[in-house]
Scaffold this active site. Structure first.
Site, PDB file in Angstrom:
ATOM      1  N   SER A 228       0.922  -1.165   0.258  1.00 58.16           N
ATOM      2  CA  SER A 228       0.067  -0.085   0.220  1.00 58.16           C
ATOM      3  C   SER A 228       0.839   1.246   0.008  1.00 58.16           C
ATOM      4  O   SER A 228       2.097   1.050   0.164  1.00 58.16           O
ATOM      5  CB  SER A 228      -0.842   0.079   1.160  1.00 58.16           C
ATOM      6  OG  SER A 228      -0.180   0.006   2.554  1.00 58.16           O
TER       7      SER A 228
ATOM      8  N   HIS B 171       9.059 -13.960  38.373  1.00 49.79           N
ATOM      9  CA  HIS B 171       8.977 -12.989  39.252  1.00 49.79           C
ATOM     10  C   HIS B 171      10.356 -12.322  39.326  1.00 49.79           C
ATOM     11  O   HIS B 171      11.390 -13.032  39.662  1.00 49.79           O
ATOM     12  CB  HIS B 171       8.491 -13.306  40.471  1.00 49.79           C
ATOM     13  CG  HIS B 171       8.282 -12.191  41.553  1.00 49.79           C
ATOM     14  ND1 HIS B 171       7.357 -11.218  41.492  1.00 49.79           N
ATOM     15  CD2 HIS B 171       9.193 -11.834  42.629  1.00 49.79           C
ATOM     16  CE1 HIS B 171       7.772 -10.185  42.552  1.00 49.79           C
ATOM     17  NE2 HIS B 171       8.575 -10.707  43.155  1.00 49.79           N
TER      18      HIS B 171
END
Length: 477
Positions: free
Chosen positions: A155, A456
């Site tokens: 495009s 963690h």
């Protein structure tokens, strides 16, 4: 004057017209599956808009300007003094951007050689459905036969009829990536991905940026909670101004500035003047010079090539993928997936793209990432759903590194707990969305994700906690 056209009678199995993300991936996959493959690209460098003047160079500038802005705005609170004195060398910033682009385009060309894809540098067009003509960049003209063709021409930016691009003061995304200096003022027409990202680049460097958006809110296809959080952060941290529900009714290119006439939802008109105008009102499919009318390839009313479930066009043996087609969002990773699937189908294998699980990312700071349905879409469709949210100001990693803006929002089917959409606002949203895509691709429930152990301290724990909120209660909020 072209030399006499050389005709190659030994046909290719597949010719791909366009070497962007969809085209180069389709070419490589087709070759890997044993097909004699050629790719025609008129730019002279592979990678298409994304690699040359889109995704990659914009991310280079977004990173560089974030570091610059962070130094001025935040280094002192980290205990790093002197950040306010950091200066910017625009030329070197552009050089780094070009190094990244050159390295990646060269890498794709290497992959063509590695996988034995024939690469034609020139403009390809159809003579017949099985004959391709190439007007080479070197002035030579060739024509060859092909059993099947994939259209992957991408495009191009849409310009305003009364303010055509000059790439000096009236800019497309291409021009906005290559400004030699920081404008004092910039107006961005269109508050979508491109407008927000590139507006942010120049705002961080000191430009006063105003975004004019016709819709009631920026990025209107995203979940409203996400949009509101992003716009609020950009207004607060980068001093960007937003004019929504506002249409552009006229404008004048003054040579060294632009005078723009805009009209608000109350009908009141005003003139806005800026040194640089970025027009980002969308993109249109690029089909010029392809000869699609010559072989009667069907297009819709907006010029997109019509395709079926297997990427087939209205003409046998002619296929299309990427931005040029009338299916799915205009995104590089969507085109890549289509390229793989289309090549697999041409090789007689099953190929499939799940259009319901294609992520979208805005690489501002904070980033925004979404996949699946928004809350507004679920309401409109009458789907019974539940919402789980978790804020990053309750996340250990975000607290530790002072990046607490944002949240994770998970939408699930009320009856089955299946994940229907995930929306993230945080500094690393683009990286976190992959887990959500994987979960949705395999039909996971929020309980599946909530009960999966996450490292963690990590930002990814916020997704786990948002999912836990749907089946029990969050632990840390």
């Amino acid at each position: 004057m072209f030399r006499r056209c050389a005709v190659k009678l030994n046909p290719y199995d597949v010719v791909v017209i366009g070497g962007g993300p969809g085209g180069y991936v389709a070419s490589i996959k087709a070759a890997q599956l044993g097909m004699k493959t050629a790719c025609v690209e008129k730019r002279g460098a592979l990678g298409g808009t994304c690699l040359n003047v889109g995704c990659i160079p914009s991310k280079a500038l977004l990173h560089a300007t974030h570091v610059y802005h962070d130094a001025h705005a935040n280094f002192a609170r980290y205990g790093l003094m002197g950040g306010e004195g950091v200066t910017m060398d625009s030329a070197k910033m552009q050089q780094q951007k070009e190094r990244a682009v050159k390295g990646l385009t060269g890498g794709v060309e290497y992959l063509f050689k590695k996988n034995k894809v024939t690469y034609y540098k020139g403009e390809g067009s159809f003579e017949t459905a099985h004959s391709i003509r190439v007007n080479g960049l070197d002035g030579k003209q060739e024509m060859f036969e092909t059993k099947k063709t994939i259209i992957a021409t991408g495009s191009e930016p849409t310009e305003l009829p009364f303010l055509p691009f000059d790439e000096k003061v009236v800019l497309s995304s291409t021009g906005a990536l290559a400004l030699p200096r920081v404008p004092k003022t910039m107006v961005v027409i269109g508050g979508g991905v491109i407008g927000l990202e590139l507006g942010s680049v120049w705002a961080r460097l000191g430009a006063k940026v105003t975004v004019v958006e016709f819709a009631p809110r920026c990025a209107p296809t995203l979940d409203e909670d996400v949009t509101n959080a992003l716009v609020g952060a950009l207004a607060k941290n980068e001093k960007m101004k937003f004019m929504t529900s506002t249409k552009v009714v006229g404008g004048t290119n003054n040579g060294d500035s632009v005078s723009l006439e805009v009209e608000g939802k109350n009908g009141k008109r005003e003139t806005v003047t800026c040194e640089a105008l970025l027009v980002s009102v969308g993109r249109r499919p690029f089909t010029g010079g392809l000869g699609l009318d010559k072989i009667n390839v069907a297009k819709n009313e907006r010029g997109f090539v019509k395709i079926g479930d297997h990427f087939e066009t209205s003409i046998p043996d002619v296929y299309a993928i990427g931005d040029v087609v009338d299916k799915g969002p205009m995104l590089a990773h969507k085109a890549e997936d289509e390229g793989v699937a289309c090549a697999e189908i041409l090789a007689g294998k099953p190929g499939h793209v799940n259009y319901g699980v294609i992520p979208a990312v805005i690489y501002t700071m904070p980033e925004v990432a979404s996949v699946g349905k928004s809350e507004e879409e679920l309401k409109k469709e009458g789907v019974a759903y539940k919402v789980g949210k978790f804020p990053f100001n309750a996340n250990s990693r975000a607290k530790a590194v002072s990046t607490e803006d944002g949240f994770v929002k998970v939408l699930v089917d009320k009856a089955t707990d299946r994940i229907l959409g995930v929306h993230i606002v945080c500094t690393t949203a683009g990286e976190l969305i992959g887990e959500a895509c994987l979960a949705m691709e395999y039909g996971a429930s929020s309980e599946d994700v909530g009960r999966t152990c996450h490292a963690h301290p990590t930002m990814s724990e916020a997704l786990k906690e948002a999912c836990m909120a749907l089946v029990a209660k969050t632990i840390n909020f």
